[in-house]
Design an enzyme around this catalytic site. Sequence first.
Site, PDB file in Angstrom:
ATOM      1  N   HIS A 163       1.089  15.670   4.962  1.00  0.00           N
ATOM      2  CA  HIS A 163      -0.354  15.810   5.213  1.00  0.00           C
ATOM      3  C   HIS A 163      -0.937  16.959   4.407  1.00  0.00           C
ATOM      4  O   HIS A 163      -1.990  16.825   3.768  1.00  0.00           O
ATOM      5  CB  HIS A 163      -0.640  16.106   6.696  1.00  0.00           C
ATOM      6  CG  HIS A 163       0.214  15.370   7.671  1.00  0.00           C
ATOM      7  ND1 HIS A 163       0.574  15.898   8.885  1.00  0.00           N
ATOM      8  CD2 HIS A 163       0.777  14.151   7.624  1.00  0.00           C
ATOM      9  CE1 HIS A 163       1.323  15.045   9.544  1.00  0.00           C
ATOM     10  NE2 HIS A 163       1.468  13.971   8.797  1.00  0.00           N
ATOM     11  N   ARG A 206      -7.263   2.294  -0.474  1.00  0.00           N
ATOM     12  CA  ARG A 206      -5.904   1.961  -0.055  1.00  0.00           C
ATOM     13  C   ARG A 206      -5.846   2.022   1.465  1.00  0.00           C
ATOM     14  O   ARG A 206      -6.262   3.010   2.069  1.00  0.00           O
ATOM     15  CB  ARG A 206      -4.895   2.954  -0.645  1.00  0.00           C
ATOM     16  CG  ARG A 206      -3.441   2.638  -0.273  1.00  0.00           C
ATOM     17  CD  ARG A 206      -2.470   3.652  -0.853  1.00  0.00           C
ATOM     18  NE  ARG A 206      -2.592   4.966  -0.227  1.00  0.00           N
ATOM     19  CZ  ARG A 206      -1.936   6.050  -0.635  1.00  0.00           C
ATOM     20  NH1 ARG A 206      -1.133   5.979  -1.688  1.00  0.00           N
ATOM     21  NH2 ARG A 206      -2.094   7.206  -0.016  1.00  0.00           N
ATOM     22  N   ARG A 219      12.581  12.310  -4.379  1.00  0.00           N
ATOM     23  CA  ARG A 219      11.647  13.281  -4.974  1.00  0.00           C
ATOM     24  C   ARG A 219      11.458  14.525  -4.115  1.00  0.00           C
ATOM     25  O   ARG A 219      10.781  15.469  -4.526  1.00  0.00           O
ATOM     26  CB  ARG A 219      10.298  12.631  -5.281  1.00  0.00           C
ATOM     27  CG  ARG A 219       9.496  12.136  -4.078  1.00  0.00           C
ATOM     28  CD  ARG A 219       8.297  11.350  -4.579  1.00  0.00           C
ATOM     29  NE  ARG A 219       7.484  10.810  -3.497  1.00  0.00           N
ATOM     30  CZ  ARG A 219       6.204  11.101  -3.316  1.00  0.00           C
ATOM     31  NH1 ARG A 219       5.598  11.932  -4.144  1.00  0.00           N
ATOM     32  NH2 ARG A 219       5.520  10.558  -2.332  1.00  0.00           N
ATOM     33  N   CYS A 250      -0.919   4.736 -10.998  1.00  0.00           N
ATOM     34  CA  CYS A 250      -1.418   5.813 -10.140  1.00  0.00           C
ATOM     35  C   CYS A 250      -0.249   6.707  -9.744  1.00  0.00           C
ATOM     36  O   CYS A 250       0.789   6.218  -9.319  1.00  0.00           O
ATOM     37  CB  CYS A 250      -2.069   5.212  -8.895  1.00  0.00           C
ATOM     38  SG  CYS A 250      -2.561   6.434  -7.669  1.00  0.00           S
TER      39      CYS A 250
END
Length: 746
Positions: free
Chosen positions: A364, A507, A640, A677
């Site tokens: 977040h 999205r 990642r 993106c």
Amino acid sequence: MAERRESDSRSLLRRLRDTLATPGGGQDRLDHITHLIADSMHAHVCSIYLFRDPETLELCATEGLNREAVHQTRMRLGEGLVGRVARTGQPINTGDAPSEPGFRYMPETGEEIYSSFLGVPIQRVGEKLGVLVVQSREAREFLEDEVYGLEVVAMVLAEMTELGAFTGDQNGIGATHRFPVMFRGTTGQEGAAEGRVWLHEPRVVVTNPVGDDPEAEKVRLEEAVATLQAQIDEMLIGSAAMDKEQRQVLEAYKMLAHSRGWVRRMCEDIALGLSAEAAVEKEQSTARARLEQSTDAYLRERLHDLDDLSNRLLRLLTGQGQDTGADLPETPVLVARNIGPAELLDYGRRLKGVVLEEGSVGSHAAIVARALAIPLVIHAHRITNEALNGDQILVDGDQGIVHLRPEETVANAFRDKIAMQAEAQKRYADLRTVPAMDRSGQTVRLMMNAGLMADLPSLKSSGADGVGLFRTELQFLIRSRVPRRGELAALYKRVIDAAQGAPVQFRTLDIGSDKVLPYMKPQEEPNPAMGWRAIRVGLDKPGVLRMQLQALIRASEGRELSIMFPFIAAPDEFYTAKAMLLREIDREASLGHPVPCDVRVGAMLETPSLAFAPDSFFAACDFISIGGNDLKQFFFAADRENERVRRRYDTLDVSFLRFIETIVARCAANDTALSFCGEDAGRPIEALTFAALGVRTLSMRPASIGPVKHLIRRSDLGALRDVIETARASGAQSVRHPVTAWLASQ
């Protein structure tokens, strides 16, 4: 006997405190303290080991061992009995030290004649500072009372270390809050900033670890605990509107706050001579060390409850952090263990940067930081222990590095970097109104990513052609309840209005993994990035997705509407979600509400599986958006969030580029629009390479549009394509060097 033990302990602690007032350097104090402890415990040896760096312990003082070994004997974390105590945070008590697993014999200390060993950690609220050891010649285990007493002494040593009692000597041991420190973390949001530290939850500094009057200290503790319990009870009274799970969390909170064992142990610590504040910290540190070793996820979660309750209690006892009236510095850089999205939004763009100990690149806080264009570094381990409000701090979001209290040479070099970036942005401002057209006349559409209304002014100032990704989850993450359909419809309408005819691709909710809603029960999953998230949550819990689709339809007010579904791994997921959208459009029309004049429905390609879907899937999509961040980690099987592997694989690896070309070809064959993106879309060399391979729409953060447009306009995409083909034909693993060499020659 117990009274005598308490009296002896209080006497020793007072003598330790008096040592602080004695003139002399840090080494003199350490030497005096080891003598006092050995004498008080009738032990032949007392030694203090402190961390020289996070992985190395050093013998800093001793009574009984060879003095020549001081500052010469070192060991790694986990090495020998001392290293084991430091690693686990748990005491070791044995009457036959040489027979213990992992025992390390250090001949330079002369300790071979001592059989018994008692080592306890010197730690403060999760911060490991060192190890305190006593030894005796006779083979015996130390009594439980002796172990407990030594833990109390270690707590005072931890506070004295924190207060700088042992700094100032030539050995440079344990000097905190004074010298320059560099933290190497993980990039959460690129950019660079200089400012002053603003601690989100300032740590409480205990300045009086030793209590003179145990009864008075107990009264102080009991009064503070009663106030804390009343506050928790009040929170429960106001929890009627909360769901069952939230109330259960508060009930667990209450149970811990009302725990008699917790209060009893703190009172026992006070009886041995600790102040109320030090007793709270001792129990917090002890419980923390125990819970951190647990494999039970539920128990580890309780660690956060314990920390929060202990910190609340410390603030009540000290008054620190309560209505201090302190104002944000002019250039605040927020430093915190972690922070919620709503709290971060409250600070807003006043912040110059954010540094977190925890978090993740998809959390977040990271999403909000990107929306606010604030440099963010995460995983800056122990920075909340080291930083003080007002400290000078440099945040390098590009490299994931933070400099706290930097030397002037470092600060000057950093300012030069910021100045160069600012100068470059001024040059890019002249490109706002011109297209991203290469020298041969080919145009690339550059879109921006957004998630807040505050982002929309950047649409014009950045020169973006539209919004390629509007993250709708932020409006869910910053609330304590599910937002209402009307609230969402009003927000989405303002977004479409602010775009002034430029395209906006919404999205749908991308939650799950590390983006858990405050009112959603966390799911314990072994690999959440590949678990129950995004469209999988939306299809399993269709109520919220339907409500969001209804809000988007109403927000369009008859205008065009573009919606894309995240994390599609199989065509059926897309077909089901699209059918849900079409049903909602029919329903809105039947109610007499205006419906979009044109609906474009797309999918985010973030899993390799989708690239090999049937042609019918690509034909059914109006557009495909490559979600580069997830796609890259799944393609290379490199998490990642893991610093050891995330930088190991190059985006410009020929195998990954070949895979991107496969997607380009599939979309071209089915006349499906394609965009890229992700972080790499905003990196000029990567963006240029994607464009040369046929990806003619890129979506990125607003600050990246200028640099990417500048590079495209001075390049020839066809010529670059030839460079890439030549490099691949030569057997190169990555085209990065050939591409950068070609650019340098232009």
